[in-house]
Design a protein around this motif. Sequence first.
Motif, mmCIF file in Angstrom:
data_model
loop_
_atom_site.group_PDB
_atom_site.id
_atom_site.type_symbol
_atom_site.label_atom_id
_atom_site.label_comp_id
_atom_site.label_asym_id
_atom_site.label_seq_id
_atom_site.Cartn_x
_atom_site.Cartn_y
_atom_site.Cartn_z
ATOM 1 N N ASP A 95 0.863 -1.175 0.000
ATOM 2 C CA ASP A 95 0.000 0.000 0.000
ATOM 3 C C ASP A 95 0.903 1.229 0.000
ATOM 4 O OD1 ASP A 95 -1.598 2.202 0.793
ATOM 5 O OD2 ASP A 95 -3.035 0.868 1.759
ATOM 6 N N LYS A 100 0.236 4.364 -0.256
ATOM 7 C CA LYS A 100 -0.245 5.508 0.519
ATOM 8 C C LYS A 100 0.051 5.325 2.003
ATOM 9 C CE LYS A 100 -4.387 8.269 1.410
ATOM 10 N NZ LYS A 100 -5.839 8.435 1.133
ATOM 11 N N GLU A 101 -0.273 4.145 2.516
ATOM 12 C CA GLU A 101 -0.066 3.886 3.944
ATOM 13 C C GLU A 101 1.313 3.283 4.235
ATOM 14 O OE1 GLU A 101 -2.170 4.862 6.177
ATOM 15 O OE2 GLU A 101 -3.689 5.498 4.710
ATOM 16 N N LYS A 102 2.015 2.904 3.172
ATOM 17 C CA LYS A 102 3.347 2.286 3.285
ATOM 18 C C LYS A 102 3.300 1.006 4.121
ATOM 19 C CE LYS A 102 5.711 6.697 2.660
ATOM 20 N NZ LYS A 102 6.689 7.681 3.215
ATOM 21 N N ILE A 103 2.345 0.156 3.771
ATOM 22 C CA ILE A 103 2.150 -1.099 4.495
ATOM 23 C C ILE A 103 2.395 -2.276 3.557
ATOM 24 C CG2 ILE A 103 0.471 -2.560 5.688
ATOM 25 C CD1 ILE A 103 -0.913 -0.008 6.629
ATOM 26 N N TRP A 104 3.214 -3.221 3.999
ATOM 27 C CA TRP A 104 3.495 -4.432 3.246
ATOM 28 C C TRP A 104 2.500 -5.533 3.609
ATOM 29 C CZ3 TRP A 104 7.206 -4.800 -0.479
ATOM 30 C CH2 TRP A 104 8.216 -3.836 -0.495
ATOM 31 N N ASP A 105 2.229 -6.402 2.633
ATOM 32 C CA ASP A 105 1.411 -7.582 2.864
ATOM 33 C C ASP A 105 2.071 -8.748 2.139
ATOM 34 O OD1 ASP A 105 -0.483 -9.548 3.131
ATOM 35 O OD2 ASP A 105 -2.119 -8.443 2.172
#
Length: 316
Positions: free
Chosen positions: A180, A182-187
């Motif tokens: 992500d 925008k949120e700088k989140i990895w999955d």
Amino acid sequence: MTITRFLFSLLTFFYFTPNVIAQKQKIWVDTDMANEMDDIFALTRLLVDADKYEIMGVSSVHFMNVDLMTSDKWNQYPTKGINTVKLSQEENEKLLQAFGMMNLPHPMGAERPMGQAWGGDTPRPSEMTTKFIEVVQNLPEGEKLDVLFIGAATNIASAIALEPNIAKKLRLFCMGMRFDAKEKIWDKNEFNIRGDLNAVNYLFNNPDIEWSIMPAQTCEVLTFEREDTYARLDSKYPVEKLLKQRWVESNPDDKTRIIWDLALVEAYLSPDLAKVKTVKTPPENHQHKVNVYVKIDKEKMFKKFWEKLRAYRGRK
């Protein structure tokens, strides 16, 4: 400047310049070709432009997953006694044969992920790791090998674990994970990553690795329509016959397919068709920077694939 010095400078220019011009970027491709049909389109895209690069190897990757133990079939393959890396190896060789490129090194990779089910980074030696390490160690001073891996990270991570000094001589490019922007989140909950999470964590925990990642949601916009694809392919050409055959055998009922891995290959070959951001690695891993593809020009990538395939057909 004297005539002698001028002539010496001129001779030096003509002696060294061709070597500089002739130097091509060295590439290695690691693919789970038998898993889905997008791999064959991705590797085809690279091979039609093989004269522009120096391809050092095309290796095969396993695609171990839980469904192989619970389902009767995986695509067209019966799962009883299945050896996924062997299947990928066979598909790699079919395509190389169609291109007349069986002279390229094409070693088989590991049959299973690194470590154990609960973690760990015990490497999986294979024909691939042996040849890969040899290639990297023989690189001229200052050169790096660009590695495109479109499948589980087992082979690449195992090679580095077996010979850590090669890490600084590599530039890695992979398709996997989600990010992500925008949120700088990895999955990491994505098929390729789930194929060997241990290997991915091993790579993320090595700050010496230069890594560019094509997340799943970035490339899922690149789709091919079945009937349009069939109409564009001419089966009198061996490569195009294989491309159609792969769709027919693997996903005959699918009217549309995401060609995931082609997005990575095209982004690598045509950097102007992709937007890249430099971000931090996942918080659970060693903290350093990696590159992430956050946007691609799907229309131009689609157009370029077919243009390049037509151009290759014209050379045959």
